[in-house]
Design a protein around this motif. Structure first.
Motif, PDB file in Angstrom:
ATOM      1  N   MET A   1      75.207 -73.225  84.886  1.00  0.00           N
ATOM      2  CA  MET A   1      73.868 -73.336  84.327  1.00  0.00           C
ATOM      3  C   MET A   1      73.951 -73.531  82.814  1.00  0.00           C
ATOM      4  N   THR A   2      72.969 -74.207  82.264  1.00  0.00           N
ATOM      5  CA  THR A   2      72.900 -74.411  80.820  1.00  0.00           C
ATOM      6  C   THR A   2      71.864 -73.464  80.229  1.00  0.00           C
ATOM      7  N   PHE A   3      72.085 -73.049  79.005  1.00  0.00           N
ATOM      8  CA  PHE A   3      71.117 -72.179  78.343  1.00  0.00           C
ATOM      9  C   PHE A   3      71.277 -72.278  76.829  1.00  0.00           C
ATOM     10  N   ASP A   4      70.251 -71.813  76.118  1.00  0.00           N
ATOM     11  CA  ASP A   4      70.267 -71.752  74.666  1.00  0.00           C
ATOM     12  C   ASP A   4      70.459 -70.312  74.223  1.00  0.00           C
ATOM     13  N   ALA A   5      71.048 -70.146  73.047  1.00  0.00           N
ATOM     14  CA  ALA A   5      71.220 -68.809  72.487  1.00  0.00           C
ATOM     15  C   ALA A   5      71.161 -68.883  70.971  1.00  0.00           C
ATOM     16  N   LEU A   6      70.541 -67.870  70.392  1.00  0.00           N
ATOM     17  CA  LEU A   6      70.492 -67.737  68.943  1.00  0.00           C
ATOM     18  C   LEU A   6      71.173 -66.422  68.554  1.00  0.00           C
ATOM     19  N   ILE A   7      72.147 -66.503  67.667  1.00  0.00           N
ATOM     20  CA  ILE A   7      72.778 -65.310  67.107  1.00  0.00           C
ATOM     21  C   ILE A   7      72.116 -65.060  65.762  1.00  0.00           C
ATOM     22  N   VAL A   8      71.533 -63.878  65.610  1.00  0.00           N
ATOM     23  CA  VAL A   8      70.706 -63.590  64.437  1.00  0.00           C
ATOM     24  C   VAL A   8      71.304 -62.442  63.627  1.00  0.00           C
ATOM     25  N   SER A   9      71.450 -62.658  62.326  1.00  0.00           N
ATOM     26  CA  SER A   9      71.906 -61.596  61.436  1.00  0.00           C
ATOM     27  C   SER A   9      70.876 -61.381  60.338  1.00  0.00           C
ATOM     28  N   HIS A  10      71.080 -60.338  59.553  1.00  0.00           N
ATOM     29  CA  HIS A  10      70.148 -60.051  58.462  1.00  0.00           C
ATOM     30  C   HIS A  10      70.263 -61.093  57.368  1.00  0.00           C
ATOM     31  N   GLY A  11      71.483 -61.476  57.038  1.00  0.00           N
ATOM     32  CA  GLY A  11      71.678 -62.438  55.966  1.00  0.00           C
ATOM     33  C   GLY A  11      71.692 -61.776  54.604  1.00  0.00           C
ATOM     34  N   GLN A  12      71.633 -62.599  53.582  1.00  0.00           N
ATOM     35  CA  GLN A  12      71.705 -62.122  52.198  1.00  0.00           C
ATOM     36  C   GLN A  12      70.491 -62.657  51.443  1.00  0.00           C
ATOM     37  N   PRO A  13      69.441 -61.853  51.307  1.00  0.00           N
ATOM     38  CA  PRO A  13      68.205 -62.334  50.672  1.00  0.00           C
ATOM     39  C   PRO A  13      68.413 -62.915  49.273  1.00  0.00           C
ATOM     40  N   SER A  14      69.359 -62.362  48.513  1.00  0.00           N
ATOM     41  CA  SER A  14      69.592 -62.862  47.155  1.00  0.00           C
ATOM     42  C   SER A  14      70.253 -64.236  47.138  1.00  0.00           C
ATOM     43  N   ASP A  15      70.923 -64.575  48.230  1.00  0.00           N
ATOM     44  CA  ASP A  15      71.598 -65.878  48.340  1.00  0.00           C
ATOM     45  C   ASP A  15      71.656 -66.262  49.823  1.00  0.00           C
ATOM     46  N   PRO A  16      70.538 -66.715  50.386  1.00  0.00           N
ATOM     47  CA  PRO A  16      70.465 -66.969  51.841  1.00  0.00           C
ATOM     48  C   PRO A  16      71.516 -67.932  52.368  1.00  0.00           C
ATOM     49  N   ASP A  17      71.954 -68.866  51.558  1.00  0.00           N
ATOM     50  CA  ASP A  17      72.912 -69.869  52.036  1.00  0.00           C
ATOM     51  C   ASP A  17      74.244 -69.240  52.439  1.00  0.00           C
ATOM     52  N   VAL A  18      74.631 -68.146  51.782  1.00  0.00           N
ATOM     53  CA  VAL A  18      75.890 -67.484  52.114  1.00  0.00           C
ATOM     54  C   VAL A  18      75.836 -66.934  53.534  1.00  0.00           C
ATOM     55  N   GLY A  19      74.779 -66.195  53.840  1.00  0.00           N
ATOM     56  CA  GLY A  19      74.627 -65.644  55.182  1.00  0.00           C
ATOM     57  C   GLY A  19      74.457 -66.710  56.238  1.00  0.00           C
ATOM     58  N   GLU A  20      73.754 -67.773  55.886  1.00  0.00           N
ATOM     59  CA  GLU A  20      73.558 -68.862  56.841  1.00  0.00           C
ATOM     60  C   GLU A  20      74.883 -69.527  57.195  1.00  0.00           C
ATOM     61  N   ALA A  21      75.743 -69.700  56.217  1.00  0.00           N
ATOM     62  CA  ALA A  21      77.056 -70.308  56.476  1.00  0.00           C
ATOM     63  C   ALA A  21      77.905 -69.395  57.359  1.00  0.00           C
ATOM     64  N   GLU A  22      77.847 -68.084  57.105  1.00  0.00           N
ATOM     65  CA  GLU A  22      78.621 -67.135  57.902  1.00  0.00           C
ATOM     66  C   GLU A  22      78.174 -67.120  59.357  1.00  0.00           C
ATOM     67  N   ILE A  23      76.868 -67.047  59.575  1.00  0.00           N
ATOM     68  CA  ILE A  23      76.384 -66.936  60.949  1.00  0.00           C
ATOM     69  C   ILE A  23      76.544 -68.265  61.684  1.00  0.00           C
ATOM     70  N   ALA A  24      76.488 -69.383  60.958  1.00  0.00           N
ATOM     71  CA  ALA A  24      76.730 -70.686  61.583  1.00  0.00           C
ATOM     72  C   ALA A  24      78.182 -70.796  62.050  1.00  0.00           C
ATOM     73  N   ALA A  25      79.110 -70.282  61.239  1.00  0.00           N
ATOM     74  CA  ALA A  25      80.520 -70.308  61.624  1.00  0.00           C
ATOM     75  C   ALA A  25      80.762 -69.429  62.844  1.00  0.00           C
ATOM     76  N   LEU A  26      80.125 -68.261  62.889  1.00  0.00           N
ATOM     77  CA  LEU A  26      80.272 -67.387  64.054  1.00  0.00           C
ATOM     78  C   LEU A  26      79.701 -68.060  65.295  1.00  0.00           C
ATOM     79  N   ALA A  27      78.536 -68.669  65.172  1.00  0.00           N
ATOM     80  CA  ALA A  27      77.916 -69.338  66.315  1.00  0.00           C
ATOM     81  C   ALA A  27      78.807 -70.458  66.845  1.00  0.00           C
ATOM     82  N   ALA A  28      79.439 -71.196  65.947  1.00  0.00           N
ATOM     83  CA  ALA A  28      80.338 -72.275  66.368  1.00  0.00           C
ATOM     84  C   ALA A  28      81.537 -71.707  67.122  1.00  0.00           C
ATOM     85  N   ALA A  29      82.060 -70.570  66.652  1.00  0.00           N
ATOM     86  CA  ALA A  29      83.191 -69.942  67.327  1.00  0.00           C
ATOM     87  C   ALA A  29      82.791 -69.427  68.703  1.00  0.00           C
TER      88      ALA A  29
END
Length: 238
Positions: free
Chosen positions: A1-29
């Motif tokens: 079966m196929t399905f979608d999933a979102l992995i969600v973290s808090h991130g870094q409000p002072s620099d959102p791009d840092v957290g976004e890059a980290e969680i994107a790398a985890l999702a890819a793994a």
């Protein structure tokens, strides 16, 4: 079966791009272990992104990359998700398979350094909170389950925001000691407070990377998502 999933973290409000890059790398793994799924990562700190992603993925499974359940996972996250998204799995730090992963890692560390588990002092470094006991309770529950499997000489918990402090927990131990940070990422407290506590306490043991960075974590998350997608009537892992 196929399905979608979102992995969600808090991130870094002072620099959102840092957290976004980290969680994107985890999702890819994670996605590498789930060829049947479309897995993406997103943080709460990236304004508007979780709303847009979830709106485009009705029925997507939600995996909270948090160490405990609390206001962010039980109030803010559900509020920001588009209608029809879910279910939401148990948070990373509460996953029932995480203590076993940690215990296996600790045994390997002991082997690599010539320690025996029964002669090793274990310190679990956690965040804690001055507002809620949920975080420290999750840390202590994790520590108890790891100790039951690993069998150390002693186990202690130390916290950034409540007692006992990291410095107190790390003090008075010899070289046969391991500190395992109960954190999802290596930034913030892990880069600042933990090294300061190690120096202040004179800790001579081994300080590991945060449990969230263990190389087996992506497969663990993939297994949890696959299990939930194929077992819809089961709501939790305990």
């Amino acid at each position: 079966m196929t399905f979608d999933a979102l992995i969600v973290s808090h991130g870094q409000p002072s620099d959102p791009d840092v957290g976004e890059a980290e969680i994107a790398a985890l999702a890819a793994a994670v996605a590498a272990h789930l060829p049947e799924a479309r897995v993406e990562g997103v943080t709460l700190a990236a304004e508007g992104r979780i709303e847009a992603l979830s709106a485009d993925r009705p029925g997507a499974l939600i995996y909270p990359m948090f160490m405990a359940d609390g206001w962010f996972t039980q109030v803010q996250l559900p509020k920001r998700l588009a209608e029809g998204v879910g279910p939401q799995l148990v948070s990373f730090g509460l996953d029932c398979t995480l203590p076993m992963l940690a215990a296996n890692w600790l045994r390997q560390v002991c082997t690599d350094h010539g320690f025996e588990p029964y002669g090793t002092d274990l310190v679990i470094a956690g965040h804690g909170s001055g507002k809620s006991r949920r975080v420290s309770e999750a840390t202590r529950a994790f520590a108890d389950r790891v100790a039951e499997d690993f069998g150390p000489k002693s186990v202690r918990c130390g916290f950034v925001e409540e007692d006992p402090s990291l410095t107190d927990a790390l003090s008075g131990l010899g070289v046969n000691a391991i500190c395992l940070p109960f954190f999802a990422a290596k930034r913030g407290h892990v880069l600042d407070d933990l090294p300061e506590a190690v120096a202040a306490s004179g800790f001579q043991g081994i300080v590991l990377d945060p449990i969230g960075l263990h190389p087996d974590v992506p497969e663990m998350i993939a297994d949890a998502l696959h299990w939930r997608a194929t077992t819809p009537d089961v709501t939790s892992c305990i």
